[in-house]
Design an enzyme around this catalytic site. Structure first.
Site, PDB file in Angstrom:
ATOM      1  CB  CYS A  70      77.129  42.138  19.835  1.00 50.92           C
ATOM      2  SG  CYS A  70      75.754  42.785  20.828  1.00 50.92           S
ATOM      3  CG  HIS A 108      78.506  41.962  24.034  1.00 52.51           C
ATOM      4  ND1 HIS A 108      78.600  42.305  22.710  1.00 52.51           N
ATOM      5  CD2 HIS A 108      79.461  41.018  24.249  1.00 52.51           C
ATOM      6  CE1 HIS A 108      79.592  41.621  22.152  1.00 52.51           C
ATOM      7  NE2 HIS A 108      80.112  40.821  23.068  1.00 52.51           N
TER       8      HIS A 108
END
Length: 261
Positions: A70, A108
């Site tokens: 990510c 994330h």
């Protein structure tokens, strides 16, 4: 990112420069990125360093035609979008794990992208997720080829992202800088409790489904969810990375070879 670098990036994902930074162009770029650039954690198991800065990310994703996880994928995509005229904010999220437990802060990285028609949640770095950006300012169900999604505000002012009724991750709304994610990136690539250090994955969206190589297990999902799974022989692995993902390696990644932390 200058115009030349943006053009090379667009070529990498098979996209043309949009006429204007609008929602339609964002959706097209999002889908192209998912189909061209794999979600992969190979660097962790090849002992490669991961540097969260624009040029190293471009060198890897565009120059070396690799993928990433990510921080790399959304970090690089943010740079491309800004070069094309979009206003982009980096958002930190915590991923829901087993029994609904939340992961670490900066677990994330996702993007809030502003367009003339409103803000959107873009995420090309979460593996199996929405194919297209999601309306940030809607709390209704949003139908996507990847499932039915909904954004739901929490009592604390965060935003939960749900897919098919199951919470995926919880976003903070305060914009962050790419450097803020270094601690989360370091933890995910070094901690023995991180699923990235305990597993090996390379996966990308296709026009008919998805293709994933987990260790030596190759899974091709086609129309209607038809699934073909087989174990590769050792001598087939590098060829599979090349053929299915365009990733050229000189040796097979092996779980347990972590980057120096």
């Amino acid at each position: 990112m200058d115009e030349r670098a943006a053009d090379v990036y667009l070529e990498r994902i098979g996209a043309v420069r949009p006429g204007s930074p609008d929602a339609g162009a964002l959706a097209a770029l999002h889908l192209r990125h998912l189909r061209a650039v794999p979600f992969e954690n190979l660097a962790i198991h090849l002992g490669e360093e991961i540097v969260l800065a624009e040029q190293p990310l471009l060198d890897k994703i565009v120059g070396a035609r690799r993928g990433g996880f990510c921080y790399e994928l959304n970090g690089a995509f943010a740079g491309l979008l800004r070069a094309l005229g979009y206003e982009v904010e980096l958002l930190s999220a915590r991923v829901f794990g087993a029994e609904g437990r939340l992961g670490i802060p900066y677990d994330h990285l996702a993007l809030r992208v502003h367009t003339p028609s409103g803000p959107w949640l873009a995420d090309v770095g979460f593996g199996r997720h929405s194919h297209f950006p999601l309306r940030w300012d809607s709390r209704a169900e949003q139908t996507d080829p990847g499932g039915t999604f909904r954004l739901e505000e929490t009592a604390e002012g965060d935003v939960d992202v749900l897919r098919d009724g199951s919470p995926q991750y919880r976003l903070e709304q305060r914009p962050r800088a790419l450097a803020d994610f270094e601690v989360g990136c370091w933890w995910n690539r070094t901690s023995p409790t991180s699923h990235f250090t305990r597993s090996l994955v390379c996966s990308r969206l296709t026009e008919t489904g998805r293709i994933t190589l987990s260790g030596r297990t190759l899974v091709i999902t086609g129309e209607g969810g038809v699934r073909d799974e087989r174990e590769l022989a050792a001598e087939e692995v590098l060829a599979a990375y090349r053929e299915h993902f365009g990733v050229v390696l000189d040796r097979e990644p092996v779980v347990g070879v972590a980057a120096a932390g």
